[in-house]
Design an enzyme around this catalytic site. Structure first.
Site: not given
Ligand code: GH3
Ligand code: MG
Ligand code: MG
Length: 368
Positions: A245, A253, A258, A262, A289
């Protein structure tokens, strides 16, 4: 001869003809001695019945023998009474005892034999059912079972015993043959599944791919997990799952937008594909992610080394966004599939380890 003696103790029983007894008394004494000896002999060969032990019969026989010889109490008489004269010996009682006991023994033998025949029938029917579908291999057993069926319909215990041994030997042979067949079938299955695993890598169908990263998607991942679990269960083949992760990705982001996010996801996906290059390595986007790698036929220790390399490779990534360089790290949870484990529990173990890696500061791996 002792029928006229006063002392009823068995030690005093040995017979010695009374020299002065009248002739018919002597003859009678011999008859009684013989009868008592027969009772004792019968007692010695007594066997356990359903409700009567051999010992009890033996005791009764001895008591009757004493009664015949010296007029002592009969079986069932409560207390010892005075020694009875010859004309008051209970001869009908002796006859009744002997006749009843023999009848009980006879019934017992008949009941036992019929129980043996019944259980034999039940066993034959069950075995017949088991052997059905064994093809030619079962023919030998079938023939033997038919013969056993014939003797089970009232055959002598010796004939039954002989046939049972033959059937058991035949079944032993069949079981051995079946075990060999199964082993061969499993081997065939093993190579089929292995080939399937290799082909899967080659046949990258669109429906199995994640559009953003071109890695396998979640559906393909679930299939591969199930295969790895089956390979562990059937052939004890190890496989190790890496769940990763991105760290603080939300901040990426938020800070760069965004689209930049990506690009980062694609960079990490490419890095994964570069790191895990073996045909059997399976790399997927688990969702958002999060990514997952299944190292096919790889145990935990080697997977840990590969995971350390991945951590370093991601750290070294340089994703440029306008004037800024985006720093990327990932956290990893790894777990080797264990025997008889379900796919869900395997994924959960890796996921818990990932959570622990996050909790301990990120950019690291933990094994579950
Ligand atoms: P942690 O270290 O605890 O994992 O913190 P984090 O910020 O990575 O985790 P969190 O779950 O708070 O955030 C995950 C983010 O990933 C939120 C979401 O918008 C982003 N995300 C998920 N899928 C995609 C995608 O396909 N594209 C983009 N750009 N962002 C994405
Ligand atoms: Mg994360
Ligand atoms: Mg996650």
């Amino acid at each position: 001869m002792a029928w006229f003696k006063k002392d009823p103790s068995p030690a005093a029983v040995p017979a010695a003809p009374a020299p002065k007894a009248p002739e018919e008394d002597l003859a009678l004494a011999r008859v009684l001695d013989t009868l008592a000896a027969l009772m004792r002999e019968y007692g010695r060969s007594a066997f356990d019945l359903e409700k009567l032990s051999a010992d009890a019969t033996r005791g009764e026989c001895e008591t009757w023998a004493q009664h015949l010889l010296i007029g002592a109490r009969r079986p069932g008489d409560q207390e010892a009474r005075e020694v009875l004269p010859l004309d008051r010996r209970d001869f009908p009682g002796v006859r009744r005892f002997f006749a009843e006991r023999r009848r009980e023994e006879g019934l017992y033998v008949v009941r036992s034999l019929s129980a043996l025949h019944q259980s034999l029938w039940a066993a034959i029917q069950t075995l017949d059912g088991v052997v059905v579908g064994s093809g030619d291999a079962g023919d030998g057993v079938h023939t033997e079972l038919k013969r056993l069926q014939a003797v089970a319909q009232g055959g002598s215990p010796e004939a039954i015993r002989r046939e049972v041994f033959t059937v058991v030997a035949e079944i032993g042979r069949l079981a051995q043959q079946r075990a060999l067949q199964q082993k061969a079938q499993l081997e065939g299955l093993r190579s089929q599944v292995k080939a399937l695993g290799d082909e899967l890598e080659v046949a990258r169908q669109e429906s199995s791919l994640d559009p953003l990263t071109r890695l396998f998607n979640r559906r393909a991942f679930d299939e591969r997990v199930a295969q790895a679990v089956a390979m562990r269960r059937l052939f004890a083949q190890p496989s190790t799952l890496l769940m990763l992760d991105l760290d603080h990705f939300k901040a990426v982001n938020d800070q760069f937008g965004h689209v930049a996010g990506d690009s980062v996801l694609r960079e990490v996906a490419d890095c994964l594909a570069r790191t895990f290059v073996a045909r059997s390595d399976f790399v997927a986007r688990f969702g958002g992610e999060e990514f997952a790698v299944i190292l096919w036929d790889v145990a935990l220790a080697r997977a840990r080394q590969a995971a350390e390399k991945l951590l370093a490779a991601v750290r070294g990534l340089s994703v440029q966004h306008e004037a800024s360089r985006i720093a990327i790290t990932v956290s990893l949870g790894i777990a080797e599939v264990s025997a008889a484990e379900s796919p869900v529990s395997w994924i959960e173990r890796a996921d818990k380890a990932l959570y622990e890696a996050k909790r301990q500061g990120r950019d690291r791996l933990m094994a579950g």
